[in-house]
Design a protein around this motif. Structure first.
Motif, PDB file in Angstrom:
ATOM      1  N   ALA A 103      59.044   4.073  84.243  1.00 38.92           N
ATOM      2  CA  ALA A 103      57.627   3.472  83.925  1.00 38.92           C
ATOM      3  C   ALA A 103      56.635   4.480  84.181  1.00 38.92           C
ATOM      4  O   ALA A 103      55.532   4.741  83.393  1.00 38.92           O
ATOM      5  CB  ALA A 103      57.417   2.057  84.308  1.00 38.92           C
ATOM      6  N   SER A 123      50.196   4.604  76.868  1.00 43.14           N
ATOM      7  CA  SER A 123      50.794   4.726  78.390  1.00 43.14           C
ATOM      8  C   SER A 123      50.004   3.830  79.132  1.00 43.14           C
ATOM      9  O   SER A 123      50.778   3.382  80.167  1.00 43.14           O
ATOM     10  CB  SER A 123      50.532   6.110  78.561  1.00 43.14           C
ATOM     11  OG  SER A 123      49.130   6.449  78.760  1.00 43.14           O
ATOM     12  N   TYR A 126      52.329   0.406  80.326  1.00 44.25           N
ATOM     13  CA  TYR A 126      53.188   0.526  81.002  1.00 44.25           C
ATOM     14  C   TYR A 126      52.875   0.452  82.558  1.00 44.25           C
ATOM     15  O   TYR A 126      53.528   0.250  83.567  1.00 44.25           O
ATOM     16  CB  TYR A 126      53.903   1.803  80.890  1.00 44.25           C
ATOM     17  CG  TYR A 126      54.817   1.722  79.433  1.00 44.25           C
ATOM     18  CD1 TYR A 126      55.620   0.810  79.231  1.00 44.25           C
ATOM     19  CD2 TYR A 126      54.024   2.562  78.578  1.00 44.25           C
ATOM     20  CE1 TYR A 126      56.350   1.141  77.790  1.00 44.25           C
ATOM     21  CE2 TYR A 126      54.652   2.622  77.351  1.00 44.25           C
ATOM     22  CZ  TYR A 126      55.760   1.887  76.915  1.00 44.25           C
ATOM     23  OH  TYR A 126      56.312   1.946  75.899  1.00 44.25           O
TER      24      TYR A 126
END
Length: 161
Positions: A103, A123, A126
């Protein structure tokens, strides 16, 4: 400190569950109105469900309420039960740490894509799973320091069967 963390996890989980409920009600209402709907409500509700899952992972691991097989708890006693308890928590911690690294790679070096409706950088989506799995790994490691796993006698009868 741990109780404050548990409360914070529960508050985040309750807020995400409320968000999902409200967004789904908005979507259902929009279907019956003669106006065009907001596409972002469905997208945010789906992200909210994923975020809910990962944000409560640490809470469930810390309270031993995550998905487990309790077969060994009925058979083993004493040191064997303690060994299985520690081993199981170490496996959970190792898997969670692996997911945290993946992650983190997606958060910090992920592609410059955005979500279709909200235009949120992918992004960013996450971050919550990364934090939730970090807390799950820490709680699993903390469980290995607990003197003994929760006794089966403390589990209600309907859950024990």
């Amino acid at each position: 400190m741990v109780r404050c963390l548990e409360r914070a996890e529960l508050v985040v989980g309750a807020l995400l569950l409320t968000l999902i409920l409200v967004l789904m009600l908005v979507q259902a209402t929009q279907r019956h109105l003669p106006v065009s709907g907001w596409v972002w409500t469905g997208e945010l509700a789906r992200f909210g469900l994923v975020w809910l899952t990962f944000s409560l992972a640490g809470y469930l691991v810390g309270r031993d309420e995550h998905i487990t097989l309790k077969l060994v708890d009925h058979v083993a006693r004493g040191r064997v039960l303690r060994g299985v308890w520690v081993l199981a928590n170490l496996v959970v911690a190792a898997i969670a740490v692996g997911f945290v690294f993946e992650a983190a790679a997606l958060v910090f070096t992920g592609p410059p894509q955005t979500t279709p409706a909200l235009n949120i950088p992918l992004s960013w989506t996450y971050v919550i799973p990364m934090v939730g799995l970090s807390l799950a790994a820490l709680r699993a490691l903390a469980n290995t320091l607990v003197p003994a796993p929760p006794a089966m006698e403390s589990v209600p009868e309907e859950r024990a069967e």
